[in-house]
Design an enzyme around this catalytic site. Sequence first.
Site: not given
Ligand code: 4HQ
Length: 253
Positions: A93, A158, A173
């Site tokens: 995140p 895709r 497109d």
């Molecule tokens: N994670 N986008 C992995 C996410 C996340 C997100 C939280 C990643 C927990 C261990 N990953 N950890 N949003 O929420 O990619």
Amino acid sequence: MRIDVISLFPDMFGVVRDSGVTGRAHNQGIWALHAWNPRDFTHDIHRTVDDRPYGGGPGMVMLAEPLKQTLQTIRTQRGTTSVDNAPVILLSPVGKRFDQSLAARLANSAGAIFVCGRYEGVDQRFIDGYVDEQWSLGDFVLSGGEIAALAMIDAAVRLMPGALNHGDSSLQDSFQDSISGLLDSPHYTRPELLWDQPVPPVLLSGNHASIARWRREQSLALTSKNRPDLLEHARHLGLLTKSDEKFLDSLKT
Ligand code: 4HQ
């Protein structure tokens, strides 16, 4: 394209390998998937992949060493030399927000190595030493990176030539347009009358100019309501005509 994923739950990736558009593309050899479990690269009796965080706090942190061992095996198999400089991408995140342009970048590349964390995250020294990029699916917290990686793989595959039934890039497109410009307009299919609701008559008119204008206005209205940020972006890029602006003005009254 070759995708490698490092995950404590490698079976989760059967979904993109075996189903739908991505499954068919995989069978056609358009892309290949290799899923690796870092637990298979541990050496202790308990096959430990996590430990408690220094400094205290809740949860566990993924150990760097099994991830490094997994990555080294992948690099050897992919071949470290020549054209294969697949980036190591950590799902997190705190990463760059994934979007259609990143999907296209991935689709046009030789592939990537996705690292899916679990628990509270991954030891920062693995990230500093071995991760090239961090990508986020969005501003929410998942239990692990797997579902984010699955979404990104699907979005990329895709876009690859031959992956979609609709042969030519027409579908791509319209999708690109709807993301970089406006939201997609509604779709209808048979029957003509369903639950007392008719299909909008313009769609049965055979007047392709009217249909195009109606779809454009549906897109404008929906984008104005749900994604005013996209509408402003489209305006900034000069993608809105005088006729579009007139219609948007008419929505305000
Ligand atoms: N994670 N986008 C992995 C996410 C996340 C997100 C939280 C990643 C927990 C261990 N990953 N950890 N949003 O929420 O990619």
